[in-house]
Design a protein around this motif. Structure first.
Motif, PDB file in Angstrom:
ATOM      1  N   SER A  63       0.808  -1.090  -0.006  1.00  0.00           N
ATOM      2  CA  SER A  63       0.141  -0.145   0.003  1.00  0.00           C
ATOM      3  C   SER A  63       0.978   1.267   0.196  1.00  0.00           C
ATOM      4  CB  SER A  63      -0.709  -0.335   1.143  1.00  0.00           C
ATOM      5  OG  SER A  63      -1.744   0.933   1.208  1.00  0.00           O
ATOM      6  N   LEU A  64       2.038   1.215   0.880  1.00  0.00           N
ATOM      7  CA  LEU A  64       2.650   2.589   1.092  1.00  0.00           C
ATOM      8  C   LEU A  64       3.473   2.632  -0.344  1.00  0.00           C
ATOM      9  CD1 LEU A  64       3.888   4.819   2.995  1.00  0.00           C
ATOM     10  CD2 LEU A  64       5.810   2.906   3.445  1.00  0.00           C
ATOM     11  N   SER A  65       3.929   1.613  -0.861  1.00  0.00           N
ATOM     12  CA  SER A  65       4.781   1.641  -2.120  1.00  0.00           C
ATOM     13  C   SER A  65       3.671   2.298  -3.158  1.00  0.00           C
ATOM     14  CB  SER A  65       5.432   0.463  -2.626  1.00  0.00           C
ATOM     15  OG  SER A  65       4.646  -0.547  -3.094  1.00  0.00           O
ATOM     16  N   GLY A  66       2.699   1.902  -3.356  1.00  0.00           N
ATOM     17  CA  GLY A  66       1.743   2.387  -4.269  1.00  0.00           C
ATOM     18  C   GLY A  66       1.306   3.754  -3.892  1.00  0.00           C
ATOM     19  N   ALA A  67       1.335   4.415  -2.685  1.00  0.00           N
ATOM     20  CA  ALA A  67       0.861   5.718  -2.529  1.00  0.00           C
ATOM     21  C   ALA A  67       2.243   6.597  -2.872  1.00  0.00           C
ATOM     22  CB  ALA A  67       0.499   5.658  -1.045  1.00  0.00           C
TER      23      ALA A  67
END
Lengths: 134, 171
Positions: free
Chosen positions: B85-89
């Protein structure tokens, strides 16, 4: 009531600038492009590894037709290779499991004639994985 | 020791928008998905809105707060899901920043949303590949993820722009 079909066009729903159209079309092009780049035959079998007893495995090509006879614990096991497929024709095991399992053509598959201590692994050039679970 | 923290008006706005985004994030995670890994990313509607109203820095705050607090609420903090999720954000924020600072006059919500969405899925795919499933087979998902990324990117932009039209300037 009259429905205006123009309301269904993209321009009616959102203000599209030049850059928006450009990004939309370029990114749509990415779909077939990435498709052709990634949908290769990753499961293709490149070779088989035949292991007998504690001997190091011997690699054979999967192409063409050939029969390989190996001598294991109980006697001879005959492996048949035909156009990318492998099967065991005969093996001295009592239950004949490896013979009955028939043709194998998926990389990562293994055929094992356990009583005779003969193993055949279908290998590919790509790395393998069985499954993953978190 | 008493310490005063100055809470500015901007902080309050960030918190309010982040709260909205978190609610959408948590609600969306309970929706069933026909395909693991594919979801509309509706919380990005808030990020888009905030980007266009208050700028990139504000959007980065809202997006990262949403990922962190959202994962705490869902119990996925520091789990693989969280890092995906963090990498996508981060990737979609970077895409937004690049567009925002370069060709801002020529793009609207649609373009930014689509590019951010594609960056999002591609970053997740690469992280999933490097960290969790180091197998080329996972890259076979690329075209599907890009296609759904474009669709939902545009979809979210349409919703965001129609909200934007209705928002008053007091928000």
């Amino acid at each position: 009531m009259i429905y205006d079909l123009r309301l269904l066009t993209l321009n009616a729903m959102i203000k599209m600038k030049v850059g928006d159209w450009l990004i939309l079309f370029l990114s749509l092009l990415l779909v077939p492009l990435s498709w052709s780049m990634t949908q290769s035959d990753s499961g293709a079998v490149a070779a088989i590894e035949v292991t007998v007893g504690n001997q190091p495995p011997v690699v054979y090509s999967i192409k063409g037709r050939q029969q390989i006879t190996v001598t294991g614990e109980l006697g001879n096991s005959v492996i048949e290779i035909r156009d990318g497929k492998v099967r065991i024709i005969s093996s001295p095991g009592k239950r004949q499991l490896c013979v009955l399992s028939g043709w194998h053509q998926q990389s990562g598959d293994n055929i094992v004639c356990l009583p005779n201590k003969v193993g055949v692994s279908l290998i590919s050039n790509r790395e393998q994985f069985d499954g993953i679970n978190f | 020791m008493k310490k005063n923290i100055n809470i500015t008006e901007e902080d309050r706005k960030i918190a309010a928008f982040a709260a909205l985004a978190i609610v959408i994030h948590v609600l969306e995670s309970s929706f069933p998905s026909p395909f693991p890994g594919i979801k509309p990313g509706l919380a990005n509607i808030i990020t888009l809105l905030v980007l266009f109203r208050y700028g990139w820095r504000f959007a980065a705050w809202v997006s990262l707060l949403r990922v962190t607090a959202g994962s705490l609420l869902l119990g996925t903090f520091m789990s693989p899901t969280f890092f995906l999720s963090l990498s996508g954000a981060l990737a979609s924020l970077l895409a937004m920043l690049l567009l925002w600072s370069s060709i801002r006059p020529w793009v609207g919500m649609a373009g930014i949303s689509i590019l951010a969405s594609i960056s999002h899925v591609m970053a997740q795919l690469l992280v999933a590949w490097w960290l969790f499933i180091p197998h080329r087979g996972i890259l076979a998902l690329t075209p599907i993820l890009i296609a759904t990324g474009i669709f939902f990117g545009l979809f979210n932009a349409i919703i965001a722009s129609s909200i934007e039209k209705r928002l008053t300037d007091t928000v």
